[in-house]
Design an enzyme around this catalytic site. Structure first.
Site, PDB file in Angstrom:
ATOM      1  N   TYR A  49       0.832  -1.206   0.000  1.00 25.93           N
ATOM      2  CA  TYR A  49       0.000   0.000   0.000  1.00 25.93           C
ATOM      3  C   TYR A  49       0.871   1.263   0.000  1.00 25.93           C
ATOM      4  CZ  TYR A  49      -4.071  -2.978   1.025  1.00 25.93           C
ATOM      5  OH  TYR A  49      -5.062  -3.928   0.983  1.00 25.93           O
ATOM      6  N   PHE A 208     -21.655   2.757  -5.590  1.00 25.86           N
ATOM      7  CA  PHE A 208     -21.403   4.211  -5.620  1.00 25.86           C
ATOM      8  C   PHE A 208     -20.288   4.595  -6.592  1.00 25.86           C
ATOM      9  CE2 PHE A 208     -22.684   3.059  -1.198  1.00 25.86           C
ATOM     10  CZ  PHE A 208     -23.977   3.560  -1.270  1.00 25.86           C
ATOM     11  N   GLU A 210     -19.985   3.064 -10.000  1.00 26.17           N
ATOM     12  CA  GLU A 210     -20.341   2.896 -11.414  1.00 26.17           C
ATOM     13  C   GLU A 210     -21.799   3.249 -11.655  1.00 26.17           C
ATOM     14  OE1 GLU A 210     -19.429  -0.987 -12.872  1.00 26.17           O
ATOM     15  OE2 GLU A 210     -17.279  -0.819 -12.450  1.00 26.17           O
TER      16      GLU A 210
END
Length: 289
Positions: A49, A208, A210
């Site tokens: 990350y 939320f 596409e």
């Protein structure tokens, strides 16, 4: 070392660093405290990350926060070798005994802790040797550097390959109202059979993210359910996952304080089975078989 219970919703840190929100150490301290205040005590990491930078940022924040290590649980993943942040010519996977041990020790140093509550293998490699992985896990457990071990994005047969050599306690997979294949392809059945706890990354799916037929159908239904249950759409989508008998642990990546405060409402929410099937039906675009 005894296994500690993970929180029923897990805070995902992938977006905390330079890959997205680029939070300062002070902002991370605040966010860690907000999560713990809302009973979200487990934090999900991966060495990659932020191009191998987010763990050390979190570690600095954790050090500054003065929060007792006993009050939180830390998960990390290893195995993906990126070209970003490492001198690799090609992205690949490494599950040699030496690399797994080195990677965990590196994560411990970055996170400023003596142990991980859970180590996950990030993605399966065709070249992974189950015996070698088991040796690394056994040594790390014996040295108290990890408490529990699991996998991430592994199929049932890949998990079984590893499970024949060492205990597998978790598998972090993609599972949501828009990506429900794991409950149809035998993955969640297999985990229930072998007491492997599923974790779900991207638990809100693409609702939320596409604007397609599937998400439009779901949003239309969610408007009605928001009114009925008096909670937000995100809470309902988490409640949908939590209703599955495999006891899925959603990994929520939000850094929005209001959303964090509403996440645990999903744990208390008893979604009517007919509403659960309504969400699945709208996602599929047809009635159940």
């Amino acid at each position: 070392m005894k296994t500690k219970e993970l929180s029923p919703v897990i805070a995902g840190t992938m977006n905390w660093g330079v890959w997205d929100k680029n939070l300062s150490v002070t902002e991370m301290v605040h966010l860690i405290n907000i999560c713990i205040e809302n009973k979200i005590t487990t934090f999900d990491h991966a060495d990659i990350y932020g191009g191998y930078t987010t763990e050390s940022q979190f570690g600095k924040a954790f050090g500054e926060s003065k929060i007792s290590r006993e009050k939180l649980q830390l998960i990390s993943k290893c195995g993906i070798q990126h070209t970003q942040g490492r001198p690799n010519t090609i992205k690949h996977y490494d599950y040699s005994k030496e690399y797994i041990i080195w990677s965990v020790e590196n994560s411990l140093k970055n996170l400023q802790t003596d142990y991980l509550d859970v180590l996950l293998l990030h993605r399966p490699s065709p070249l992974m040797q189950a015996d070698e992985i088991a040796e690394a896990v056994s040594q790390l457990k014996a040295e108290g550097k990890i408490v529990d071990f699991g996998v991430s994005n592994f199929t049932s047969s890949q998990t079984e390959l590893i499970r024949q050599k060492t205990e597998v306690s978790f598998n972090q997979i993609q599972f949501s109202a828009t990506h429900y294949e794991a409950m149809l392809d035998g993955s969640l059945d297999y985990m229930q059979l072998h007491q492997i706890r599923p974790m779900s990354w991207n638990p809100l799916g693409t609702v939320f993210r596409e604007d397609i037929e599937q998400t439009r159908r779901l949003k239309k239904l969610l408007v009605q359910l928001v009114e009925k249950y008096e909670v937000g759409s995100d809470t309902l989508l988490l409640a949908w996952i939590l209703k599955h008998p495999s006891k899925v642990l959603p990994v929520a990546g939000t850094v929005n304080v209001a959303r964090i405060q509403s996440l645990m409402k999903a744990v208390e929410l008893e979604l009517d089975p007919l509403d659960w099937f309504a969400i699945w039906t709208e996602s599929m675009g047809n009635k159940v078989p």
